[in-house]
Write a protein that holds these residues in place. Structure first.
Motif, PDB file in Angstrom:
ATOM      1  N   VAL A 280       0.955 -16.627  -5.951  1.00 14.30           N
ATOM      2  CA  VAL A 280       0.086 -15.235  -5.428  1.00 14.30           C
ATOM      3  C   VAL A 280       1.096 -14.549  -4.281  1.00 14.30           C
ATOM      4  O   VAL A 280       1.613 -15.255  -3.230  1.00 14.30           O
ATOM      5  CB  VAL A 280      -0.995 -15.433  -4.679  1.00 14.30           C
ATOM      6  CG1 VAL A 280      -1.752 -14.197  -4.316  1.00 14.30           C
ATOM      7  CG2 VAL A 280      -2.011 -16.022  -5.873  1.00 14.30           C
ATOM      8  N   VAL A 281       1.460 -13.204  -4.593  1.00 11.26           N
ATOM      9  CA  VAL A 281       2.461 -12.735  -3.617  1.00 11.26           C
ATOM     10  C   VAL A 281       1.731 -11.326  -3.269  1.00 11.26           C
ATOM     11  O   VAL A 281       0.751 -11.050  -3.739  1.00 11.26           O
ATOM     12  CB  VAL A 281       3.764 -12.583  -4.201  1.00 11.26           C
ATOM     13  CG1 VAL A 281       4.533 -13.400  -4.474  1.00 11.26           C
ATOM     14  CG2 VAL A 281       3.599 -11.410  -5.239  1.00 11.26           C
ATOM     15  N   PRO A 282       2.141 -10.994  -2.018  1.00 12.37           N
ATOM     16  CA  PRO A 282       1.673  -9.617  -1.583  1.00 12.37           C
ATOM     17  C   PRO A 282       1.656  -8.489  -2.473  1.00 12.37           C
ATOM     18  O   PRO A 282       2.664  -8.397  -3.428  1.00 12.37           O
ATOM     19  CB  PRO A 282       2.215  -9.179  -0.504  1.00 12.37           C
ATOM     20  CG  PRO A 282       2.886 -10.467   0.097  1.00 12.37           C
ATOM     21  CD  PRO A 282       3.196 -11.216  -1.015  1.00 12.37           C
ATOM     22  N   LEU A 283       0.695  -7.569  -2.596  1.00  7.96           N
ATOM     23  CA  LEU A 283       0.676  -6.354  -3.719  1.00  7.96           C
ATOM     24  C   LEU A 283       1.911  -5.597  -3.077  1.00  7.96           C
ATOM     25  O   LEU A 283       2.452  -5.408  -1.861  1.00  7.96           O
ATOM     26  CB  LEU A 283      -0.703  -5.621  -3.621  1.00  7.96           C
ATOM     27  CG  LEU A 283      -1.656  -6.111  -4.032  1.00  7.96           C
ATOM     28  CD1 LEU A 283      -3.060  -5.325  -4.051  1.00  7.96           C
ATOM     29  CD2 LEU A 283      -1.572  -6.406  -5.461  1.00  7.96           C
ATOM     30  N   PRO A 284       2.629  -4.651  -4.026  1.00 10.75           N
ATOM     31  CA  PRO A 284       3.759  -3.979  -3.566  1.00 10.75           C
ATOM     32  C   PRO A 284       3.262  -2.792  -2.566  1.00 10.75           C
ATOM     33  O   PRO A 284       1.883  -2.333  -2.757  1.00 10.75           O
ATOM     34  CB  PRO A 284       4.286  -3.544  -4.923  1.00 10.75           C
ATOM     35  CG  PRO A 284       3.154  -3.563  -5.817  1.00 10.75           C
ATOM     36  CD  PRO A 284       2.432  -4.680  -5.484  1.00 10.75           C
ATOM     37  N   ALA A 285       4.142  -2.257  -1.904  1.00 10.34           N
ATOM     38  CA  ALA A 285       3.492  -1.058  -1.156  1.00 10.34           C
ATOM     39  C   ALA A 285       4.037   0.092  -2.037  1.00 10.34           C
ATOM     40  O   ALA A 285       4.740   0.143  -3.042  1.00 10.34           O
ATOM     41  CB  ALA A 285       4.332  -0.772   0.152  1.00 10.34           C
ATOM     42  N   GLY A 286       2.960   1.249  -1.842  1.00 11.76           N
ATOM     43  CA  GLY A 286       3.106   2.572  -2.329  1.00 11.76           C
ATOM     44  C   GLY A 286       3.692   3.483  -1.514  1.00 11.76           C
ATOM     45  O   GLY A 286       4.277   3.156  -0.244  1.00 11.76           O
ATOM     46  N   PRO A 287       3.864   4.812  -1.797  1.00  8.72           N
ATOM     47  CA  PRO A 287       4.119   5.844  -1.040  1.00  8.72           C
ATOM     48  C   PRO A 287       3.603   5.903   0.404  1.00  8.72           C
ATOM     49  O   PRO A 287       4.537   6.387   1.547  1.00  8.72           O
ATOM     50  CB  PRO A 287       3.877   7.246  -1.665  1.00  8.72           C
ATOM     51  CG  PRO A 287       3.840   6.691  -3.240  1.00  8.72           C
ATOM     52  CD  PRO A 287       3.260   5.538  -3.000  1.00  8.72           C
ATOM     53  N   GLY A 288       2.353   5.642   0.595  1.00 10.69           N
ATOM     54  CA  GLY A 288       1.811   5.522   1.753  1.00 10.69           C
ATOM     55  C   GLY A 288       1.845   4.194   2.326  1.00 10.69           C
ATOM     56  O   GLY A 288       1.191   3.942   3.662  1.00 10.69           O
ATOM     57  N   GLY A 289       2.413   3.126   1.997  1.00  7.87           N
ATOM     58  CA  GLY A 289       2.669   1.957   2.663  1.00  7.87           C
ATOM     59  C   GLY A 289       1.841   0.926   2.056  1.00  7.87           C
ATOM     60  O   GLY A 289       1.388   1.003   0.678  1.00  7.87           O
TER      61      GLY A 289
END
Length: 415
Positions: free
Chosen positions: A286-295
């Motif tokens: 399990v890894v962190p979710l990717p960031a989007g345009p807003g972080g």
């Protein structure tokens, strides 16, 4: 999805009971005469995820009862929303009970809950987002029981087979799309996520927006950032690198993932228990979710220990809850049930004891709770129905409909 906080129906009651149970009509200014006897008999109602949780709660309650001379009867609900609604409408509700975040404000507004938050000696130890979830009219009503967040689970064997390494764990939406494409082959879909805003909502948070204003008094579903987020999800569906579980003959994302039909899924820390039990041979990380345009952004889920406004044992009930939420019991529940402590002061210890769950624990810093404003439960249920048809729908139209339906409950325009 294996969570007790997700069913979306208006209290699970008939309309005739709804007006009584959800609005309650109970006078908040008056309460029942309190039992001041030395030995009191308390009733507890819980919605359990299985034998491990049932045993853990019963053991903690029994230890408190032995230490205090009181007694606690723990009942397992078949439909806790319905049973609580009916008991609130009557005159004999359980003293202590699980209260989901999405039902809390309805119960608080109706006067069914005893507000004991001010009596918690360690209230500052709890994660602020969780105490906000159980605050109504600027009053903290109840102690958060535990919490869960979302992370990205990856099948390590399929990851390696696709020529990917730890350095390829996605950090952005573009990264997620790229690895999903590489993993989609030989009958395996790159990513499977539930067609449910409780999981797809992470993309709204990552876009820099959310479906309501922070105080949940205005709808913001039609915000351009939300449209961009849902458009991105539709793009993955159109490309065939994302499939909803039903399209993989699975009941939820964890099942599709465990069966090897999807190489990645977005799920909460309840996934760990399901994998141990149902898919012990599937290696994953399990890894962190990717960031989007807003972080960065993820979703958080929680329950609190509710105490009935009509309880005759409120002081004893508060003492029981204080024991159930003690540091020792929170860490014990985390180990036996698979939830995370609701106290921010315990998260580092939790990570040390559960290193494979670090990504879920770290997600608490950028977590968004689901919408739980009074009257919004059915609106969000309708949105979930619409999301199931996202592949053939206009994302802007789906969010415009949610905006309109939400405004009919909250009032006003948030844009």
């Amino acid at each position: 999805m294996r969570r007790t906080t997700l069913p979306l129906a208006v209290c699970g009651l008939s309309l005739s009971l709804l007006a009584t149970a959800c609005s309650s009509g109970f006078d908040k200014s008056e309460g029942p005469a309190q039992d001041s006897s030395g030995k009191q008999q308390l009733k507890m109602l819980i919605a359990t995820s299985g034998n491990a949780e049932t045993s853990a709660v019963k053991a903690a309650a029994a230890a408190w009862a032995k230490a205090t001379g009181n007694s606690v009867t723990v009942d397992i609900a078949q439909n806790i929303d319905q049973q609580l609604g009916q008991s609130f409408a009557g005159s004999n509700p359980p003293d202590v009970f699980y209260t989901s975040a999405d039902q809390f404000s309805t119960y608080a507004k109706g006067g069914s809950l005893y507000a004991y938050g001010g009596k918690l000696k360690d209230r500052d130890a709890y994660s602020p987002a969780l105490t906000r979830a159980f605050t109504y009219d600027d009053t903290l009503y109840c102690a958060p029981k535990d919490q869960s967040t979302l992370g990205l689970a990856v099948n390590t064997a399929l990851w390696k087979k696709a020529g990917l390494t730890d350095a390829d764990h996605p950090k952005t939406w573009d990264d997620l799309e790229a690895v999903a494409k590489k993993l989609t082959k030989d009958g395996v879909t790159g990513l499977s996520v539930n067609a449910d805003y409780n999981q797809l909502g992470a993309f709204f948070k990552q876009s820099g927006s959310w479906l309501t204003s922070p105080d949940q008094k205005k709808m913001t579903a039609g915000d351009k950032a939300n449209v961009a987020a849902l458009t991105y999800v539709k793009k993955l569906l159109t490309e065939g690198v994302l499939k909803f579980p039903k399209d993989l003959d699975s009941g939820w994302g964890g099942e599709a993932f465990g069966k090897g039909k999807a190489a990645m899924t977005i799920e909460g820390n309840w996934l760990a228990g399901a994998m141990r039990k149902d898919f012990p041979d599937t290696a994953y990380k399990v890894v962190p979710l990717p960031a989007g345009p807003g972080g960065k952004g993820t979703m958080a889920f929680t329950n609190c220990w509710g105490i009935a406004a009509k309880s005759k044992h409120q002081a004893a009930a508060v003492d029981l809850v204080s024991e159930l939420t003690s540091d020792g019991n929170q860490l014990k529940f985390a180990k036996t049930v698979g939830v995370m402590p609701s106290k921010k002061t315990l998260l580092e210890t939790y990570k040390q004891q559960n290193p494979d769950s670090a990504a879920w624990a770290d997600g608490t810093a950028a977590a968004q709770l689901p919408v739980n404003a009074p009257g919004m439960r059915q609106v969000m249920a309708q949105f979930n129905t619409s999301l199931a048809q996202l592949a053939s729908s206009d994302p802007a139209k789906l969010l415009a409909d949610l905006q309109k339906n939400g405004e009919s409950v909250l009032g006003g325009s948030g844009r």
